[in-house]
Write a protein that holds these residues in place. Structure first.
Motif, PDB file in Angstrom:
ATOM      1  N   GLU A 248       0.828  -1.201   0.000  1.00  0.00           N
ATOM      2  CA  GLU A 248       0.000   0.000   0.000  1.00  0.00           C
ATOM      3  C   GLU A 248       0.867   1.259   0.000  1.00  0.00           C
ATOM      4  O   GLU A 248       0.549   2.248  -0.674  1.00  0.00           O
ATOM      5  CB  GLU A 248      -0.907   0.016   1.233  1.00  0.00           C
ATOM      6  N   LEU A 249       1.951   1.206   0.742  1.00  0.00           N
ATOM      7  CA  LEU A 249       2.855   2.352   0.784  1.00  0.00           C
ATOM      8  C   LEU A 249       3.424   2.639  -0.602  1.00  0.00           C
ATOM      9  O   LEU A 249       3.541   3.802  -1.013  1.00  0.00           O
ATOM     10  CB  LEU A 249       3.986   2.090   1.783  1.00  0.00           C
ATOM     11  N   MET A 250       3.780   1.575  -1.338  1.00  0.00           N
ATOM     12  CA  MET A 250       4.295   1.766  -2.687  1.00  0.00           C
ATOM     13  C   MET A 250       3.225   2.344  -3.604  1.00  0.00           C
ATOM     14  O   MET A 250       3.519   3.188  -4.461  1.00  0.00           O
ATOM     15  CB  MET A 250       4.812   0.434  -3.241  1.00  0.00           C
ATOM     16  N   GLU A 251       1.973   1.918  -3.448  1.00  0.00           N
ATOM     17  CA  GLU A 251       0.884   2.511  -4.228  1.00  0.00           C
ATOM     18  C   GLU A 251       0.828   4.016  -4.017  1.00  0.00           C
ATOM     19  O   GLU A 251       0.697   4.801  -4.961  1.00  0.00           O
ATOM     20  CB  GLU A 251      -0.458   1.909  -3.808  1.00  0.00           C
ATOM     21  N   LEU A 252       0.888   4.399  -2.747  1.00  0.00           N
ATOM     22  CA  LEU A 252       0.807   5.817  -2.403  1.00  0.00           C
ATOM     23  C   LEU A 252       2.007   6.591  -2.936  1.00  0.00           C
ATOM     24  O   LEU A 252       1.872   7.729  -3.411  1.00  0.00           O
ATOM     25  CB  LEU A 252       0.699   5.970  -0.888  1.00  0.00           C
ATOM     26  N   ALA A 253       3.188   5.994  -2.844  1.00  0.00           N
ATOM     27  CA  ALA A 253       4.399   6.666  -3.324  1.00  0.00           C
ATOM     28  C   ALA A 253       4.345   6.861  -4.839  1.00  0.00           C
ATOM     29  O   ALA A 253       4.691   7.932  -5.359  1.00  0.00           O
ATOM     30  CB  ALA A 253       5.634   5.863  -2.931  1.00  0.00           C
ATOM     31  N   VAL A 254       3.917   5.822  -5.560  1.00  0.00           N
ATOM     32  CA  VAL A 254       3.799   5.923  -7.012  1.00  0.00           C
ATOM     33  C   VAL A 254       2.831   7.036  -7.383  1.00  0.00           C
ATOM     34  O   VAL A 254       3.099   7.856  -8.268  1.00  0.00           O
ATOM     35  CB  VAL A 254       3.338   4.574  -7.613  1.00  0.00           C
ATOM     36  N   ASP A 255       1.695   7.070  -6.706  1.00  0.00           N
ATOM     37  CA  ASP A 255       0.698   8.084  -7.051  1.00  0.00           C
ATOM     38  C   ASP A 255       1.193   9.491  -6.717  1.00  0.00           C
ATOM     39  O   ASP A 255       0.912  10.447  -7.459  1.00  0.00           O
ATOM     40  CB  ASP A 255      -0.606   7.807  -6.313  1.00  0.00           C
ATOM     41  N   GLU A 256       1.945   9.622  -5.642  1.00  0.00           N
ATOM     42  CA  GLU A 256       2.443  10.945  -5.249  1.00  0.00           C
ATOM     43  C   GLU A 256       3.392  11.504  -6.305  1.00  0.00           C
ATOM     44  O   GLU A 256       3.272  12.682  -6.697  1.00  0.00           O
ATOM     45  CB  GLU A 256       3.156  10.853  -3.898  1.00  0.00           C
ATOM     46  N   VAL A 257       4.340  10.718  -6.781  1.00  0.00           N
ATOM     47  CA  VAL A 257       5.295  11.239  -7.759  1.00  0.00           C
ATOM     48  C   VAL A 257       4.656  11.397  -9.136  1.00  0.00           C
ATOM     49  O   VAL A 257       5.154  12.172  -9.964  1.00  0.00           O
ATOM     50  CB  VAL A 257       6.565  10.358  -7.848  1.00  0.00           C
ATOM     51  N   ALA A 258       3.546  10.688  -9.369  1.00  0.00           N
ATOM     52  CA  ALA A 258       2.858  10.852 -10.653  1.00  0.00           C
ATOM     53  C   ALA A 258       2.354  12.282 -10.835  1.00  0.00           C
ATOM     54  O   ALA A 258       2.150  12.729 -11.971  1.00  0.00           O
ATOM     55  CB  ALA A 258       1.696   9.871 -10.757  1.00  0.00           C
ATOM     56  N   ALA A 259       2.164  13.001  -9.742  1.00  0.00           N
ATOM     57  CA  ALA A 259       1.723  14.392  -9.836  1.00  0.00           C
ATOM     58  C   ALA A 259       2.761  15.278 -10.512  1.00  0.00           C
ATOM     59  O   ALA A 259       2.445  16.389 -10.949  1.00  0.00           O
ATOM     60  CB  ALA A 259       1.409  14.933  -8.441  1.00  0.00           C
ATOM     61  N   GLU A 260       4.005  14.807 -10.604  1.00  0.00           N
ATOM     62  CA  GLU A 260       5.072  15.598 -11.215  1.00  0.00           C
ATOM     63  C   GLU A 260       5.059  15.523 -12.738  1.00  0.00           C
ATOM     64  O   GLU A 260       5.718  16.316 -13.410  1.00  0.00           O
ATOM     65  CB  GLU A 260       6.431  15.111 -10.703  1.00  0.00           C
ATOM     66  N   ILE A 261       4.332  14.560 -13.300  1.00  0.00           N
ATOM     67  CA  ILE A 261       4.333  14.367 -14.751  1.00  0.00           C
ATOM     68  C   ILE A 261       3.428  15.391 -15.418  1.00  0.00           C
ATOM     69  O   ILE A 261       2.261  15.538 -15.050  1.00  0.00           O
ATOM     70  CB  ILE A 261       3.873  12.947 -15.115  1.00  0.00           C
ATOM     71  N   VAL A 262       3.955  16.082 -16.394  1.00  0.00           N
ATOM     72  CA  VAL A 262       3.219  17.125 -17.105  1.00  0.00           C
ATOM     73  C   VAL A 262       2.629  16.554 -18.391  1.00  0.00           C
ATOM     74  O   VAL A 262       3.339  15.936 -19.189  1.00  0.00           O
ATOM     75  CB  VAL A 262       4.131  18.315 -17.436  1.00  0.00           C
ATOM     76  N   VAL A 263       1.333  16.764 -18.575  1.00  0.00           N
ATOM     77  CA  VAL A 263       0.663  16.412 -19.832  1.00  0.00           C
ATOM     78  C   VAL A 263      -0.022  17.671 -20.356  1.00  0.00           C
ATOM     79  O   VAL A 263      -0.907  18.207 -19.685  1.00  0.00           O
ATOM     80  CB  VAL A 263      -0.384  15.294 -19.634  1.00  0.00           C
ATOM     81  N   PRO A 264       0.386  18.162 -21.518  1.00  0.00           N
ATOM     82  CA  PRO A 264      -0.221  19.393 -22.042  1.00  0.00           C
ATOM     83  C   PRO A 264      -1.720  19.208 -22.284  1.00  0.00           C
ATOM     84  O   PRO A 264      -2.184  18.115 -22.607  1.00  0.00           O
ATOM     85  CB  PRO A 264       0.525  19.626 -23.361  1.00  0.00           C
ATOM     86  N   SER A 265      -2.456  20.288 -22.158  1.00  0.00           N
ATOM     87  CA  SER A 265      -3.885  20.229 -22.450  1.00  0.00           C
ATOM     88  C   SER A 265      -4.081  20.131 -23.962  1.00  0.00           C
ATOM     89  O   SER A 265      -3.293  20.688 -24.732  1.00  0.00           O
ATOM     90  CB  SER A 265      -4.591  21.473 -21.906  1.00  0.00           C
ATOM     91  N   PRO A 266      -5.120  19.438 -24.393  1.00  0.00           N
ATOM     92  CA  PRO A 266      -5.339  19.236 -25.838  1.00  0.00           C
ATOM     93  C   PRO A 266      -6.018  20.436 -26.482  1.00  0.00           C
ATOM     94  O   PRO A 266      -7.102  20.322 -27.061  1.00  0.00           O
ATOM     95  CB  PRO A 266      -6.235  17.995 -25.860  1.00  0.00           C
TER      96      PRO A 266
END
Length: 248
Positions: A70-88
Motif C-alpha cells: 500500500e505504501l508503494m501505491e501511495l508513493a507511485v501516485d504521489e510522484v505521478a503528480a510531477e508528470i506534465v501532460v499538455p492540455s489538448p
C-alpha cells in the motif's frame, strides 16, 4: 448466508482511519518513504526503518498504511503528480495531414514522464507491481489528460495509442534508471564509469563484427546527451508509427 467477500487489495478502496497524532499523517509517511526510495532504493525501504526516521513505531504507521505494498501505491501516485501532460487545446489545421501539435504534446508528456522516472529511479520498475495503483487520484488525472490529448488528436482507439507510448517510455526509463543507479553506486561520474568499463566491453565484443565498431572508443559526447538522443529517436519512431493510424 451470503458468502463473505474478500476486501479489495488496494489502499484506495480502504477507509482511512482518523489521525492519531498531528505529527504523523499518511502524507508525512509517504513523503518520507519517497525520500528513502530516492536515496536508498526499494530494497532499503521497510516499515521499521521508515518508522525510525519518523520517530514513530511501526504500529503507528500501520494505522495509516496497512502494508508496504500500500505504501508503494501511495508513493507511485504521489510522484505521478510531477508528470506534465499538455492540455489538448490544439486544432488540426490541415484535415488531410496529422497536425504536428499532437506530436509536440505527446513528446512533452513522454519527456516529462522520463524525467520523473529518472528523478525517482524506483518508479518505472514498480509501476507494473503496484496493485491497483492506477486508482490513485494523480495517476487517474494523468491517464485522463493523456486520454484527452490522444482523443483530441483524432485517434479512433486512443487507449491503444497511449499504451504504445507508455510501453516505450516505461521500458526505456526502467533501463536508463537501472543504469544510472549502477553508476551512482560506483561513486564515479557517468563518463568515468564508462571509460573504466570500456576495456571489458571491447574484449567482450571482440570477434563480433557488428559490435566491434560500437565499442572501438569511449563516446566523445556527454553520456547524458547520448541517452537523450536515443530516447528522442525511439520516441520519434513510435510517433511516426502511430501517425499512420490517424484517419485521413
Amino acid at each position: 448466508m451470503a458468502a463473505k467477500t474478500n476486501p479489495i487489495p488496494s489502499v484506495w478502496a480502504r477507509q482511512q482511519p482518523a489521525p492519531d497524532q498531528p505529527a504523523l499523517s499518511r502524507a508525512a509517511i509517504v513523503r518520507e518513504a519517497i525520500a528513502m526510495l530516492d536515496a536508498e532504493g526499494i530494497e532499503a525501504l521497510s516499515m521499521r526503518k521508515l518508522g525510525a526516521r519518523l520517530n514513530a513505531g511501526a504500529t503507528s504507521l500501520y494505522r495509516h498504511v496497512a502494508t508496504k505494498d500500500e505504501l508503494m501505491e501511495l508513493a507511485v501516485d504521489e510522484v505521478a503528480a510531477e508528470i506534465v501532460v499538455p492540455s489538448p487545446d490544439f486544432a488540426r489545421a490541415d484535415p488531410e495531414a496529422d497536425s504536428p501539435d499532437w506530436r509536440a504534446a505527446a513528446t512533452e508528456a513522454a519527456r516529462s514522464f522520463r524525467a520523473t522516472a529518472l528523478r525517482h529511479p524506483w518508479l518505472s520498475s514498480v509501476l507494473g507491481q503496484a496493485g491497483l495503483a492506477y486508482l490513485g487520484p494523480n495517476l487517474m488525472s494523468f491517464s485522463e489528460r493523456l486520454a484527452a490529448l490522444f482523443t483530441a488528436a483524432g485517434f479512433p482507439e486512443p487507449s491503444r495509442a497511449i499504451d504504445t507510448v507508455l510501453s516505450y517510455v516505461i521500458g526505456m526509463s526502467t533501463t536508463e534508471a537501472a543504469w544510472l543507479t549502477t553508476v551512482a553506486r560506483s561513486g564515479e561520474t557517468e563518463a568515468a564509469f564508462i571509460a573504466r568499463l570500456m576495456p571489458a566491453a571491447q574484449q567482450a565484443a571482440a570477434g563480433h563484427d557488428h559490435l566491434t565498431d560500437a565499442y572501438a572508443e569511449p563516446p566523445a559526447a556527454d553520456p547524458a546527451e547520448i541517452r537523450e538522443t536515443k530516447f528522442a529517436y525511439g520516441l520519434e519512431v513510435v510517433l511516426d508509427g502511430l501517425s499512420l493510424r490517424l484517419p485521413r
